[in-house]
Design a protein around this motif. Structure first.
Motif, PDB file in Angstrom:
ATOM      1  N   SER A  16      61.088 -10.498  77.791  1.00  0.00           N
ATOM      2  CA  SER A  16      59.895 -10.897  77.026  1.00  0.00           C
ATOM      3  C   SER A  16      60.224 -11.482  75.653  1.00  0.00           C
ATOM      4  O   SER A  16      59.507 -12.334  75.144  1.00  0.00           O
ATOM      5  CB  SER A  16      58.945  -9.710  76.869  1.00  0.00           C
ATOM      6  OG  SER A  16      59.629  -8.624  76.271  1.00  0.00           O
ATOM      7  N   LYS A  17      61.340 -11.085  75.057  1.00  0.00           N
ATOM      8  CA  LYS A  17      61.636 -11.587  73.715  1.00  0.00           C
ATOM      9  C   LYS A  17      62.025 -13.072  73.716  1.00  0.00           C
ATOM     10  O   LYS A  17      62.043 -13.715  72.674  1.00  0.00           O
ATOM     11  CB  LYS A  17      62.702 -10.734  73.023  1.00  0.00           C
ATOM     12  CG  LYS A  17      64.121 -10.916  73.503  1.00  0.00           C
ATOM     13  CD  LYS A  17      65.048 -10.077  72.620  1.00  0.00           C
ATOM     14  CE  LYS A  17      66.497 -10.395  72.845  1.00  0.00           C
ATOM     15  NZ  LYS A  17      67.390  -9.710  71.903  1.00  0.00           N
ATOM     16  N   TYR A  18      62.344 -13.609  74.900  1.00  0.00           N
ATOM     17  CA  TYR A  18      62.719 -15.025  74.988  1.00  0.00           C
ATOM     18  C   TYR A  18      61.588 -15.912  75.529  1.00  0.00           C
ATOM     19  O   TYR A  18      61.747 -17.123  75.626  1.00  0.00           O
ATOM     20  CB  TYR A  18      63.935 -15.200  75.898  1.00  0.00           C
ATOM     21  CG  TYR A  18      65.176 -14.490  75.397  1.00  0.00           C
ATOM     22  CD1 TYR A  18      65.865 -14.965  74.275  1.00  0.00           C
ATOM     23  CD2 TYR A  18      65.653 -13.351  76.026  1.00  0.00           C
ATOM     24  CE1 TYR A  18      66.995 -14.319  73.805  1.00  0.00           C
ATOM     25  CE2 TYR A  18      66.788 -12.694  75.561  1.00  0.00           C
ATOM     26  CZ  TYR A  18      67.453 -13.178  74.449  1.00  0.00           C
ATOM     27  OH  TYR A  18      68.571 -12.539  73.977  1.00  0.00           O
ATOM     28  N   THR A  19      60.463 -15.302  75.887  1.00  0.00           N
ATOM     29  CA  THR A  19      59.416 -15.986  76.646  1.00  0.00           C
ATOM     30  C   THR A  19      59.037 -17.370  76.127  1.00  0.00           C
ATOM     31  O   THR A  19      59.039 -18.334  76.872  1.00  0.00           O
ATOM     32  CB  THR A  19      58.156 -15.099  76.741  1.00  0.00           C
ATOM     33  OG1 THR A  19      58.531 -13.879  77.382  1.00  0.00           O
ATOM     34  CG2 THR A  19      57.077 -15.762  77.575  1.00  0.00           C
ATOM     35  N   ASP A  20      58.678 -17.484  74.861  1.00  0.00           N
ATOM     36  CA  ASP A  20      58.179 -18.764  74.333  1.00  0.00           C
ATOM     37  C   ASP A  20      59.185 -19.461  73.428  1.00  0.00           C
ATOM     38  O   ASP A  20      58.801 -20.251  72.562  1.00  0.00           O
ATOM     39  CB  ASP A  20      56.857 -18.536  73.586  1.00  0.00           C
ATOM     40  CG  ASP A  20      55.764 -18.056  74.532  1.00  0.00           C
ATOM     41  OD1 ASP A  20      55.635 -18.638  75.619  1.00  0.00           O
ATOM     42  OD2 ASP A  20      55.058 -17.086  74.183  1.00  0.00           O
ATOM     43  N   ASN A  24      63.861 -21.722  76.401  1.00  0.00           N
ATOM     44  CA  ASN A  24      63.212 -21.372  77.664  1.00  0.00           C
ATOM     45  C   ASN A  24      62.224 -22.421  78.154  1.00  0.00           C
ATOM     46  O   ASN A  24      61.420 -22.139  79.047  1.00  0.00           O
ATOM     47  CB  ASN A  24      62.497 -20.013  77.533  1.00  0.00           C
ATOM     48  CG  ASN A  24      63.423 -18.852  77.832  1.00  0.00           C
ATOM     49  OD1 ASN A  24      64.595 -18.889  77.481  1.00  0.00           O
ATOM     50  ND2 ASN A  24      62.925 -17.822  78.479  1.00  0.00           N
ATOM     51  N   ILE A  28      59.420 -22.355  81.333  1.00  0.00           N
ATOM     52  CA  ILE A  28      57.996 -22.628  81.104  1.00  0.00           C
ATOM     53  C   ILE A  28      57.518 -23.770  82.005  1.00  0.00           C
ATOM     54  O   ILE A  28      56.469 -23.679  82.640  1.00  0.00           O
ATOM     55  CB  ILE A  28      57.748 -22.954  79.605  1.00  0.00           C
ATOM     56  CG1 ILE A  28      58.052 -21.723  78.747  1.00  0.00           C
ATOM     57  CG2 ILE A  28      56.309 -23.443  79.380  1.00  0.00           C
ATOM     58  CD1 ILE A  28      58.186 -22.008  77.249  1.00  0.00           C
ATOM     59  N   ASP A  31      57.445 -22.670  85.758  1.00  0.00           N
ATOM     60  CA  ASP A  31      56.307 -21.761  85.975  1.00  0.00           C
ATOM     61  C   ASP A  31      54.996 -22.542  86.063  1.00  0.00           C
ATOM     62  O   ASP A  31      54.136 -22.253  86.897  1.00  0.00           O
ATOM     63  CB  ASP A  31      56.200 -20.747  84.830  1.00  0.00           C
ATOM     64  CG  ASP A  31      57.070 -19.517  85.049  1.00  0.00           C
ATOM     65  OD1 ASP A  31      57.357 -19.180  86.215  1.00  0.00           O
ATOM     66  OD2 ASP A  31      57.469 -18.890  84.048  1.00  0.00           O
TER      67      ASP A  31
END
Length: 197
Positions: A16-20, A24, A28, A31
């Motif tokens: 989760s810490k790399y999500t946005d 990444n 994105i 997905d």
């Protein structure tokens, strides 16, 4: 008659810490493509989250390696081997520091340009002849980004609202580029994607 097989790989780091984060954007984009095609990358095997579908008269496999970036190639090689996907039918979607945010570029082969995910895939496949759909994220010292911002920290930082919106706007072009790649060939796809500055 069996359908031709294509592999679309989104690069990123799991967790989760790399999500946005900028590093990444590949995750994105892939997905979002899956969402548009009413799918989700929810099956986990061979060190990746994946989904498979029939689209544009071919069989598409979308994956997001769940190893960290520098080991991404393991998953790519496993999927390519199992589904017998030729290297020229692989598109890797990833961030690029040397292009300004929102710029898109489709290329085949070439050097990794310091990108550990690309290095790993080249090593695992034993070839650099796969296609790369590069998404610009800019770099420190260009545009509004301060030159003293360390590159490693910059790529792992969360995108600004403007950058995220720009990426969202590019998804339709990425989708159309992949469709053209499959239906009309790489040269046609490049002429469309690479015109998006």
């Amino acid at each position: 008659m069996s359908l031709p097989e294509y592999l679309i790989v989104g690069l990123g780091n799991p967790g989760s810490k790399y999500t946005d984060t900028r590093h990444n954007v590949g995750f994105i984009a892939v997905d979002e493509l899956a969402r548009r095609w009413k799918e989700s990358l929810s099956t986990e095997k061979w060190n990746a989250l994946s989904c498979r579908m029939v689209q544009w008269d071919c069989r598409l496999t979308l994956i997001k390696p769940v190893t960290f970036m520098n080991l991404s190639g393991r998953a790519v090689a496993e999927y390519a081997k199992f589904y017998k996907i030729p290297v020229q039918n692989i598109i890797v979607v990833h961030d690029d520091l040397d292009m300004h945010p929102g710029r898109l570029k489709l290329v085949r082969g070439g050097g990794a340009g310091g990108h550990n995910g690309i290095k790993s895939i080249t090593q695992s496949l034993g070839s650099n002849e796969f296609f790369r759909l590069k998404i610009g994220i800019g770099r420190p010292g260009k545009g509004d980004v301060h030159a003293d911002f360390p590159v490693e920290k910059y790529v792992l930082s969360v995108m600004s609202a403007e950058e995220a919106s720009l990426l969202e706007d590019r998804i339709a072009s990425i989708e159309e580029g992949i469709r053209m790649f499959i239906n009309d060939g790489p040269a046609k796809a490049m002429s469309i994607i690479n015109s998006i500055k």
